[in-house]
Motif scaffolding. Structure first.
Motif, PDB file in Angstrom:
ATOM      1  N   VAL A   1      34.461  41.539  28.328  1.00  0.00           N
ATOM      2  CA  VAL A   1      34.092  42.907  28.703  1.00  0.00           C
ATOM      3  C   VAL A   1      32.715  42.840  29.355  1.00  0.00           C
ATOM      4  CG1 VAL A   1      33.671  45.248  27.884  1.00  0.00           C
ATOM      5  CG2 VAL A   1      35.313  43.808  26.682  1.00  0.00           C
ATOM      6  N   PHE A   2      32.545  43.515  30.501  1.00  0.00           N
ATOM      7  CA  PHE A   2      31.231  43.473  31.159  1.00  0.00           C
ATOM      8  C   PHE A   2      30.973  44.750  31.946  1.00  0.00           C
ATOM      9  CE2 PHE A   2      34.251  42.121  34.271  1.00  0.00           C
ATOM     10  CZ  PHE A   2      33.721  42.343  35.539  1.00  0.00           C
ATOM     11  N   ALA A   3      29.706  45.131  32.010  1.00  0.00           N
ATOM     12  CA  ALA A   3      29.293  46.268  32.840  1.00  0.00           C
ATOM     13  C   ALA A   3      28.851  45.723  34.188  1.00  0.00           C
ATOM     14  CB  ALA A   3      28.161  47.025  32.172  1.00  0.00           C
ATOM     15  N   PHE A   4      29.219  46.464  35.234  1.00  0.00           N
ATOM     16  CA  PHE A   4      28.951  46.001  36.606  1.00  0.00           C
ATOM     17  C   PHE A   4      28.450  47.183  37.430  1.00  0.00           C
ATOM     18  CE2 PHE A   4      30.433  45.475  41.001  1.00  0.00           C
ATOM     19  CZ  PHE A   4      29.869  44.242  41.321  1.00  0.00           C
TER      20      PHE A   4
ATOM     21  N   LYS B   1      35.481  47.085  47.992  1.00  0.00           N
ATOM     22  CA  LYS B   1      36.695  46.899  48.805  1.00  0.00           C
ATOM     23  C   LYS B   1      36.314  46.705  50.271  1.00  0.00           C
ATOM     24  CE  LYS B   1      41.323  48.130  49.810  1.00  0.00           C
ATOM     25  NZ  LYS B   1      42.520  48.894  49.507  1.00  0.00           N
ATOM     26  N   ARG B   2      35.359  47.475  50.753  1.00  0.00           N
ATOM     27  CA  ARG B   2      34.916  47.316  52.142  1.00  0.00           C
ATOM     28  C   ARG B   2      34.202  45.977  52.341  1.00  0.00           C
ATOM     29  NH1 ARG B   2      31.076  50.241  53.473  1.00  0.00           N
ATOM     30  NH2 ARG B   2      31.313  49.962  55.706  1.00  0.00           N
ATOM     31  N   TRP B   3      33.639  45.447  51.274  1.00  0.00           N
ATOM     32  CA  TRP B   3      32.940  44.151  51.321  1.00  0.00           C
ATOM     33  C   TRP B   3      33.918  42.979  51.202  1.00  0.00           C
ATOM     34  CZ3 TRP B   3      30.357  40.666  47.422  1.00  0.00           C
ATOM     35  CH2 TRP B   3      29.300  39.931  47.987  1.00  0.00           C
ATOM     36  N   GLY B   4      35.165  43.301  50.794  1.00  0.00           N
ATOM     37  CA  GLY B   4      36.182  42.244  50.753  1.00  0.00           C
ATOM     38  C   GLY B   4      36.704  41.887  49.373  1.00  0.00           C
ATOM     39  N   ILE B   5      36.298  42.649  48.334  1.00  0.00           N
ATOM     40  CA  ILE B   5      36.810  42.386  46.979  1.00  0.00           C
ATOM     41  C   ILE B   5      37.464  43.655  46.444  1.00  0.00           C
ATOM     42  CG2 ILE B   5      36.242  41.739  44.597  1.00  0.00           C
ATOM     43  CD1 ILE B   5      33.805  40.253  45.622  1.00  0.00           C
ATOM     44  N   GLU B   6      38.720  43.528  46.027  1.00  0.00           N
ATOM     45  CA  GLU B   6      39.427  44.677  45.461  1.00  0.00           C
ATOM     46  C   GLU B   6      39.432  44.556  43.939  1.00  0.00           C
ATOM     47  OE1 GLU B   6      43.738  46.888  45.897  1.00  0.00           O
ATOM     48  OE2 GLU B   6      42.936  45.763  47.598  1.00  0.00           O
ATOM     49  N   MET B   7      38.684  45.422  43.280  1.00  0.00           N
ATOM     50  CA  MET B   7      38.595  45.385  41.816  1.00  0.00           C
ATOM     51  C   MET B   7      39.967  45.603  41.190  1.00  0.00           C
ATOM     52  SD  MET B   7      35.289  47.764  41.119  1.00  0.00           S
ATOM     53  CE  MET B   7      33.600  47.229  41.424  1.00  0.00           C
TER      54      MET B   7
ATOM     55  N   THR C   1      38.516  40.389  39.925  1.00  0.00           N
ATOM     56  CA  THR C   1      39.966  40.420  40.202  1.00  0.00           C
ATOM     57  C   THR C   1      40.773  39.825  39.056  1.00  0.00           C
ATOM     58  OG1 THR C   1      39.875  38.304  41.359  1.00  0.00           O
ATOM     59  CG2 THR C   1      39.579  40.284  42.696  1.00  0.00           C
ATOM     60  N   ASP C   2      40.108  39.498  37.946  1.00  0.00           N
ATOM     61  CA  ASP C   2      40.782  38.901  36.787  1.00  0.00           C
ATOM     62  C   ASP C   2      41.250  40.011  35.844  1.00  0.00           C
ATOM     63  OD1 ASP C   2      41.559  37.659  34.471  1.00  0.00           O
ATOM     64  OD2 ASP C   2      39.840  36.287  34.361  1.00  0.00           O
ATOM     65  N   PRO C   3      42.580  40.256  35.787  1.00  0.00           N
ATOM     66  CA  PRO C   3      43.073  41.375  34.967  1.00  0.00           C
ATOM     67  C   PRO C   3      42.877  41.176  33.463  1.00  0.00           C
ATOM     68  CG  PRO C   3      44.897  40.144  35.920  1.00  0.00           C
ATOM     69  CD  PRO C   3      43.650  39.566  36.501  1.00  0.00           C
ATOM     70  N   SER C   4      42.525  39.962  33.040  1.00  0.00           N
ATOM     71  CA  SER C   4      42.315  39.731  31.609  1.00  0.00           C
ATOM     72  C   SER C   4      40.930  40.206  31.160  1.00  0.00           C
ATOM     73  CB  SER C   4      42.484  38.248  31.268  1.00  0.00           C
ATOM     74  OG  SER C   4      41.395  37.498  31.801  1.00  0.00           O
ATOM     75  N   LEU C   5      40.058  40.495  32.134  1.00  0.00           N
ATOM     76  CA  LEU C   5      38.710  40.978  31.816  1.00  0.00           C
ATOM     77  C   LEU C   5      38.666  42.500  31.914  1.00  0.00           C
ATOM     78  CD1 LEU C   5      36.613  38.394  33.883  1.00  0.00           C
ATOM     79  CD2 LEU C   5      37.233  38.266  31.460  1.00  0.00           C
ATOM     80  N   ARG C   6      37.736  43.131  31.196  1.00  0.00           N
ATOM     81  CA  ARG C   6      37.613  44.597  31.214  1.00  0.00           C
ATOM     82  C   ARG C   6      36.291  44.969  31.871  1.00  0.00           C
ATOM     83  NH1 ARG C   6      37.766  47.163  25.871  1.00  0.00           N
ATOM     84  NH2 ARG C   6      38.193  49.039  27.084  1.00  0.00           N
ATOM     85  N   LEU C   7      36.399  45.703  32.986  1.00  0.00           N
ATOM     86  CA  LEU C   7      35.221  46.100  33.758  1.00  0.00           C
ATOM     87  C   LEU C   7      34.767  47.506  33.362  1.00  0.00           C
ATOM     88  CD1 LEU C   7      33.265  45.959  36.229  1.00  0.00           C
ATOM     89  CD2 LEU C   7      35.187  46.618  37.651  1.00  0.00           C
ATOM     90  N   ILE C   8      33.478  47.623  33.069  1.00  0.00           N
ATOM     91  CA  ILE C   8      32.877  48.913  32.721  1.00  0.00           C
ATOM     92  C   ILE C   8      31.939  49.318  33.850  1.00  0.00           C
ATOM     93  CG2 ILE C   8      31.390  50.113  31.058  1.00  0.00           C
ATOM     94  CD1 ILE C   8      32.080  47.641  29.189  1.00  0.00           C
ATOM     95  N   GLY C   9      31.931  50.595  34.182  1.00  0.00           N
ATOM     96  CA  GLY C   9      31.004  51.076  35.207  1.00  0.00           C
ATOM     97  C   GLY C   9      30.610  52.519  34.958  1.00  0.00           C
ATOM     98  N   GLN C  10      29.637  52.974  35.706  1.00  0.00           N
ATOM     99  CA  GLN C  10      29.221  54.379  35.703  1.00  0.00           C
ATOM    100  C   GLN C  10      29.483  54.894  37.108  1.00  0.00           C
ATOM    101  OE1 GLN C  10      27.888  56.816  33.753  1.00  0.00           O
ATOM    102  NE2 GLN C  10      26.998  58.170  35.285  1.00  0.00           N
ATOM    103  N   ASN C  11      30.404  55.870  37.229  1.00  0.00           N
ATOM    104  CA  ASN C  11      30.859  56.324  38.550  1.00  0.00           C
ATOM    105  C   ASN C  11      31.393  55.122  39.329  1.00  0.00           C
ATOM    106  OD1 ASN C  11      31.409  57.883  40.776  1.00  0.00           O
ATOM    107  ND2 ASN C  11      29.308  57.925  41.523  1.00  0.00           N
ATOM    108  N   ILE C  12      32.345  54.438  38.708  1.00  0.00           N
ATOM    109  CA  ILE C  12      32.853  53.161  39.235  1.00  0.00           C
ATOM    110  C   ILE C  12      33.601  53.335  40.554  1.00  0.00           C
ATOM    111  CG2 ILE C  12      35.083  53.152  38.013  1.00  0.00           C
ATOM    112  CD1 ILE C  12      32.720  50.130  38.202  1.00  0.00           C
TER     113      ILE C  12
END
Length: 619
Positions: A50-53, A125-131, A106-117
């Motif tokens: 689990v991580f905040a990004f 996504k515009r930078w080339g990575i689709e969460m 992009t790893d579905p086994s991890l849990r992404l936390i954000g504020q106004n994600i």
């Protein structure tokens, strides 16, 4: 996100243990300036699960913003800042950072936390990575826990929940500059704190959602919706500026004509938009009876003008002038300026946390408020067109709030009208006026429709009398007759108000909560207002829940069947899709099936579907 949080203190380049205020524990915020530390951070995230990004960008508009750096936290009071641009530090090559972040985003086994994600999703996504692993948005969690709060910004939540004072965006970014100009020490302090505070808020909010029984709503509805809304915003909607420019010229002529008529009627010229000058004309010159007084004089608001229009021509002309002026400035003149030069499309923002009922709202621009019923609104919507080779498909829930009312109240009469497929307003009119349905007049149906929808919003006899232009006694009679015919609705209203008085909250079918302040007030006006909110929220909120479920179901099905049809707009109970011509029949079938089966009610959900080559063609 850029501008969402803060930090404190001066950092040395590699490590800082900074005391932020008396209640703030020591924190460790580190800049990541070599690939060995980047690898170590990536491994730390994988071990934690689990991580905040958070992203920092050179612009607050996601559609033109480029990343400046990223912050990550896997533990409260600790965070890292990974810059890709800095005015005073050598950064790891962007390609290396992108490769590292791709492993965890992009790893579905991890849990992404954000504020106004949603902001970060669009930037990445515009930078080339689709969460692919968005799991928890602290802003949305805060909203579900308190849907009437005035702000859900990271700054506000940090102070309110964590009792810490964050470093504000304006503290680190000088006027006229962007985050790309911020030195590494301050950039690390600010951005790492964003991730740290987000992680700490997650630790507070996750158990609170569970305790309140809101985890299922959060996980099943609100979090999947983040990605859907982000994709809708990135896609945007095509608009033809020339259509609006031409309409603008027509409006100018009509406004000039209205001004001439007003001046001719009044025998003098004056500033129509000036409350004082208009007040002088209406009440001093034309001797109309003043309806409402304000601190500065007599009111000329819309309700006053509507009342005065019954006895004088000028207020009606002024109302029309006001409506067209607002339409022109709000939409006709402003929409062409908001077209993205890269995409040629308009990209509204859908706000998940903007209403207490759970409804989505739209801004920059607000496309949900374009008038629906009049010709001018249609002319504006004529400018919205699909891409070449595509059509618009509009899918609209028929009378969803009345359907929800029938389900929640269990009223046999209202349920029967929907189960038998009758025209519910005609059916109500038949009961109210004691005539067979086929003999119901248009006026009788209009009265029934006003009452049917008025009940949802707790309409009083006074309001009904005003809306229908009838005496108060007659309105009282209509409401009494309505509730005697639909006794189940009266019972539902009484039950709902009683529960709100006892618990202080009301809930939707998916257990969304809203606190009802003032429900036990001794002030009659305040209590009546609270009662209206208590009755309306389960109905409107449940309808919003169903629409969101439908958006998730339809999007998932379109994706699983490999269709190019995409959802581009949501306007209250209506979903609008952009459909390639070869997919029209399959898209219509999927949309109807998924929307009509979005949630099991005791009465059927019905969807009306239309296809068209402009938004104006629909309805």
């Amino acid at each position: 996100t850029a501008g969402s949080g803060g930090a404190a203190g001066g950092l040395n380049l590699m490590k800082a243990e900074t005391d932020i205020g008396s209640t703030q524990p020591p924190v460790t915020y580190r800049p990541v300036l070599d690939s060995a530390l980047l690898d170590a951070v990536i491994q730390q995230v994988k071990r934690a699960g689990v991580f905040a990004f958070d992203t920092e960008t050179d612009n607050l508009d996601e559609l033109i913003a480029s990343p400046v750096g990223f912050s990550i936290s896997v533990k409260g009071c600790e965070a890292y800042y990974i810059p890709v641009r800095s005015p005073n530090a050598a950064c790891i090559p962007e390609k290396t950072v992108k490769a590292g972040l791709t492993k965890i985003l992009t790893d579905p086994s991890l849990r992404l936390i954000g504020q106004n994600i949603k902001f970060d999703y669009k930037v990445m996504k515009r930078w080339g990575i689709e969460m692919a692993n968005i799991s928890f948005d602290t802003m949305i969690a805060a909203w579900l826990l308190d849907s009437d709060a005035s702000s859900y910004s990271l700054d506000t939540l940090s102070e309110k929940v964590l009792h810490v004072t964050p470093l504000h965006f304006t503290d680190v970014v000088k006027k006229g500059e962007s985050f790309a100009d911020v030195p590494i020490q301050q950039a690390t302090a600010y951005s790492a704190e964003d991730a740290d505070f987000t992680y700490r808020l997650y630790e507070v909010y996750a158990p609170r959602l569970e305790e309140r029984g809101l985890s299922d709503l959060f996980t099943r509805i609100e979090m999947p919706l983040v990605r859907i809304l982000a994709e809708m915003e990135l896609t945007g909607i095509r608009i033809l500026p020339e259509v609006l420019i031409e309409f603008g010229r027509e409006l100018e002529k009509e406004l000039f004509s209205l001004e001439s008529k007003i001046y001719k009627e009044c025998g003098e010229e004056f500033n129509i938009n000036s409350t004082q000058q208009l007040s002088h004309i209406l009440f001093d010159v034309r001797k109309l009876k003043a309806v409402k007084k304000t601190k500065t004089g007599f009111s000329t608001d819309i309700n006053v003008l509507e009342e005065l229009a019954r006895e004088d021509v000028v207020p009606g002309l002024v109302l029309r002038h006001r409506a067209l002026s607002k339409l022109k400035s709000t939409y006709v003149d402003s929409l062409p300026k908001l077209i993205n030069p890269e995409t040629g499309r308009l990209h509204t923002r859908f706000i998940q946390t903007g209403t207490a009922t759970g409804r989505l709202s739209s801004r920059d621009p607000n496309l949900q408020n374009i008038p629906i019923r009049d010709e001018e609104g249609r002319r504006i919507r004529d400018a919205f067109v699909p891409a070449p080779g595509f059509s618009f498909l509009s899918a609209d829930y028929s009378q969803i709030e009345l359907v929800v009312l029938a389900h929640l109240s269990g009223d046999p009469g209202l349920k029967e009208a929907f189960l038998s497929g009758k025209d519910v307003h005609r059916n109500t009119a038949s009961l109210l006026f004691g005539v067979p349905e086929e003999e119901v007049t248009a006026e009788e149906r209009r009265i029934a429709k006003t009452i049917n929808f008025g009940v949802i919003y707790g309409m009083s006899a006074f309001r009904l009398a005003r809306d229908l232009g009838i005496p108060r006694a007659e309105a009282d009679k209509f409401l009494a007759s309505y509730f005697s015919r639909y006794s189940g609705i009266r019972s539902f209203i009484e039950r709902t108000v009683k529960a709100a008085e006892e618990e202080g909250v009301v809930r939707t079918i998916l257990k969304r909560e809203r606190t009802i302040t003032g429900i036990n007030s001794r002030n009659r006006t305040e209590k009546m207002s609270a009662e209206r909110i208590a009755v309306n929220t389960p109905i409107q909120g449940s309808a919003a829940d169903i629409v969101k479920l439908a958006m998730i179901r339809v999007t998932k099905r379109l994706h699983s069947e490999g269709l190019r049809t995409r959802l581009i707009l949501q306007v209250h109970d209506e979903l609008i899709f952009e459909v390639p011509s070869e997919e029209e029949s399959s898209a219509e079938k999927i949309v109807r099936e998924e929307m009509e089966h979005a949630y099991p009610l005791s009465v059927p959900l019905r969807v009306s579907i239309e296809m068209g080559k402009s938004w104006g063609e629909l309805h």
